[in-house]
Motif scaffolding. Structure first.
Motif, PDB file in Angstrom:
ATOM      1  N   PHE A   1      23.285 -22.084  94.257  1.00  0.00           N
ATOM      2  CA  PHE A   1      22.369 -21.068  94.732  1.00  0.00           C
ATOM      3  C   PHE A   1      23.030 -19.700  94.556  1.00  0.00           C
ATOM      4  O   PHE A   1      24.016 -19.385  95.228  1.00  0.00           O
ATOM      5  CB  PHE A   1      22.019 -21.311  96.193  1.00  0.00           C
ATOM      6  N   HIS A   2      22.504 -18.917  93.627  1.00  0.00           N
ATOM      7  CA  HIS A   2      23.024 -17.582  93.363  1.00  0.00           C
ATOM      8  C   HIS A   2      22.227 -16.588  94.203  1.00  0.00           C
ATOM      9  O   HIS A   2      20.988 -16.612  94.201  1.00  0.00           O
ATOM     10  CB  HIS A   2      22.895 -17.253  91.880  1.00  0.00           C
ATOM     11  N   CYS A   3      22.936 -15.705  94.900  1.00  0.00           N
ATOM     12  CA  CYS A   3      22.305 -14.855  95.909  1.00  0.00           C
ATOM     13  C   CYS A   3      22.387 -13.381  95.533  1.00  0.00           C
ATOM     14  O   CYS A   3      23.176 -12.980  94.684  1.00  0.00           O
ATOM     15  CB  CYS A   3      22.975 -15.098  97.255  1.00  0.00           C
ATOM     16  N   ALA A   4      21.586 -12.564  96.212  1.00  0.00           N
ATOM     17  CA  ALA A   4      21.523 -11.138  95.899  1.00  0.00           C
ATOM     18  C   ALA A   4      22.659 -10.350  96.537  1.00  0.00           C
ATOM     19  O   ALA A   4      22.936  -9.231  96.121  1.00  0.00           O
ATOM     20  CB  ALA A   4      20.186 -10.566  96.357  1.00  0.00           C
ATOM     21  N   ASP A   5      23.311 -10.918  97.560  1.00  0.00           N
ATOM     22  CA  ASP A   5      24.345 -10.162  98.259  1.00  0.00           C
ATOM     23  C   ASP A   5      25.727 -10.439  97.683  1.00  0.00           C
ATOM     24  O   ASP A   5      25.915 -11.342  96.864  1.00  0.00           O
ATOM     25  CB  ASP A   5      24.315 -10.441  99.759  1.00  0.00           C
ATOM     26  N   ASP A   6      26.681  -9.641  98.107  1.00  0.00           N
ATOM     27  CA  ASP A   6      28.063  -9.804  97.652  1.00  0.00           C
ATOM     28  C   ASP A   6      29.005  -9.308  98.742  1.00  0.00           C
ATOM     29  O   ASP A   6      28.598  -8.650  99.688  1.00  0.00           O
ATOM     30  CB  ASP A   6      28.307  -9.039  96.344  1.00  0.00           C
ATOM     31  N   PHE A   7      30.273  -9.640  98.579  1.00  0.00           N
ATOM     32  CA  PHE A   7      31.330  -9.154  99.452  1.00  0.00           C
ATOM     33  C   PHE A   7      32.378  -8.490  98.570  1.00  0.00           C
ATOM     34  O   PHE A   7      33.060  -9.163  97.791  1.00  0.00           O
ATOM     35  CB  PHE A   7      31.966 -10.299 100.241  1.00  0.00           C
ATOM     36  N   GLY A   8      32.459  -7.161  98.668  1.00  0.00           N
ATOM     37  CA  GLY A   8      33.447  -6.448  97.868  1.00  0.00           C
ATOM     38  C   GLY A   8      33.263  -6.616  96.376  1.00  0.00           C
ATOM     39  O   GLY A   8      34.232  -6.582  95.614  1.00  0.00           O
ATOM     40  N   GLY A   9      32.022  -6.807  95.951  1.00  0.00           N
ATOM     41  CA  GLY A   9      31.748  -6.977  94.525  1.00  0.00           C
ATOM     42  C   GLY A   9      31.753  -8.409  94.048  1.00  0.00           C
ATOM     43  O   GLY A   9      31.373  -8.680  92.902  1.00  0.00           O
ATOM     44  N   ASP A  10      32.164  -9.343  94.897  1.00  0.00           N
ATOM     45  CA  ASP A  10      32.138 -10.764  94.526  1.00  0.00           C
ATOM     46  C   ASP A  10      30.798 -11.360  94.934  1.00  0.00           C
ATOM     47  O   ASP A  10      30.481 -11.408  96.132  1.00  0.00           O
ATOM     48  CB  ASP A  10      33.271 -11.524  95.222  1.00  0.00           C
ATOM     49  N   PRO A  11      30.006 -11.813  93.971  1.00  0.00           N
ATOM     50  CA  PRO A  11      28.668 -12.326  94.297  1.00  0.00           C
ATOM     51  C   PRO A  11      28.736 -13.519  95.238  1.00  0.00           C
ATOM     52  O   PRO A  11      29.624 -14.372  95.138  1.00  0.00           O
ATOM     53  CB  PRO A  11      28.101 -12.742  92.927  1.00  0.00           C
ATOM     54  N   TYR A  12      27.779 -13.569  96.152  1.00  0.00           N
ATOM     55  CA  TYR A  12      27.715 -14.705  97.073  1.00  0.00           C
ATOM     56  C   TYR A  12      26.982 -15.854  96.391  1.00  0.00           C
ATOM     57  O   TYR A  12      25.964 -15.668  95.742  1.00  0.00           O
ATOM     58  CB  TYR A  12      26.978 -14.324  98.356  1.00  0.00           C
ATOM     59  N   TYR A  13      27.521 -17.039  96.574  1.00  0.00           N
ATOM     60  CA  TYR A  13      26.841 -18.229  96.064  1.00  0.00           C
ATOM     61  C   TYR A  13      27.231 -19.414  96.932  1.00  0.00           C
ATOM     62  O   TYR A  13      28.212 -19.372  97.669  1.00  0.00           O
ATOM     63  CB  TYR A  13      27.193 -18.485  94.591  1.00  0.00           C
ATOM     64  N   GLU A  14      26.461 -20.471  96.857  1.00  0.00           N
ATOM     65  CA  GLU A  14      26.787 -21.735  97.517  1.00  0.00           C
ATOM     66  C   GLU A  14      26.298 -22.872  96.637  1.00  0.00           C
ATOM     67  O   GLU A  14      25.587 -22.656  95.649  1.00  0.00           O
ATOM     68  CB  GLU A  14      26.145 -21.832  98.912  1.00  0.00           C
TER      69      GLU A  14
END
Length: 253
Positions: A161-174
């Motif tokens: 699951f690729h998500c729209a948010d990120d942490f410090g430029g690292d895309p969030y995914y699960e």
């Protein structure tokens, strides 16, 4: 002899070791020896749960009277992506969910189309690794319907699951495996507590995989990808927190 459930064990760790978790958890988890031990524990937990539990067994569902008066937001509450913010401003009217990877029929589907698909509603408990829990009502499309429409190829083993948010430029995914992906309670939720999902809780879609801990419930889902291995996704751990902080990929409860 008393056997602790994973949920109770995590709660006792959170209650008894809060200072350790806050002050030194990242450094401890980063140690290679600790990562190795945790990895062994994760595999044992995964293998044991797959062996002794019904693959279609349901997480407990609650009555409306059990719903929490306050359901905290977790993680990011507004993605910094300009594209996402434009979609949010427009009410997600032009937003589309992509389903691709190892499928016969890659597709994009509008939120309006998703709202017309058969939906499942469930009242379940969200258990956060930080030590809090809340009961909420979720409505959404069973992931199975989207996967069946796409035609999952035999080589696929995981859903990312690729998500729209990120942490410090690292895309969030699960990610989850196909057993959890086809579970009847695994949905892409577009509604919460009889209202459309709010941005703080992950609009327009968030994953609900009810037999796993809260960090697996990815928010702001934009793309669903079928893959044969997690090694080439992110840093190979199967999710943002797994990659960055050593969280277990399999978070079954």
């Amino acid at each position: 002899m008393t056997i602790l459930s994973r949920r109770r064990l995590i709660g006792s760790i959170g209650a008894g070791a809060g200072g350790l978790l806050l002050s030194g958890c990242d450094r401890i988890v980063a140690a290679p020896t600790v990562k190795h031990v945790l990895g062994i524990g994760e595999k044992l937990s995964f293998d044991a749960q797959r062996l002794v539990t019904d693959r279609a067994g349901l997480a407990r569902e609650f009555a409306a009277s059990d719903m929490s008066p306050v359901f905290r937001t977790n993680g990011n509450t507004m993605p910094e992506s300009e594209a996402y913010q434009a979609h949010a401003t427009a009410g997600f009217t032009d937003w589309r969910l992509a389903v691709d990877g190892l499928v016969r029929r890659p597709s994009t589907t509008s939120l309006a189309q998703i709202h017309t698909m058969p939906a499942r509603t469930q009242i379940t408990r969200h258990d956060c690794v930080e030590g809090w829990s809340a009961i909420g009502k979720w409505t959404g499309v069973p992931l199975k319907l989207l996967l069946d429409a796409a035609g999952v190829l035999p080589g696929a083993r995981y859903v990312v699951f690729h998500c729209a948010d990120d942490f410090g430029g690292d895309p969030y995914y699960e990610s989850i495996d196909l057993i959890d992906a086809y579970h009847p309670q695994t949905i892409l939720a577009w509604g919460m507590n009889d209202q459309l999902l709010s941005i703080g809780h992950g609009a327009p879609l968030r994953l609900r995989v009810e037999r796993q801990l809260g960090y697996k419930q990815a928010k702001y889902v934009m793309r669903v990808e079928l893959v044969d291995s997690l090694a080439r996704v992110g840093a190979g751990g199967g999710g943002y927190w797994e990659d960055s902080s050593g969280y277990q990929w399999y978070a079954g409860i």
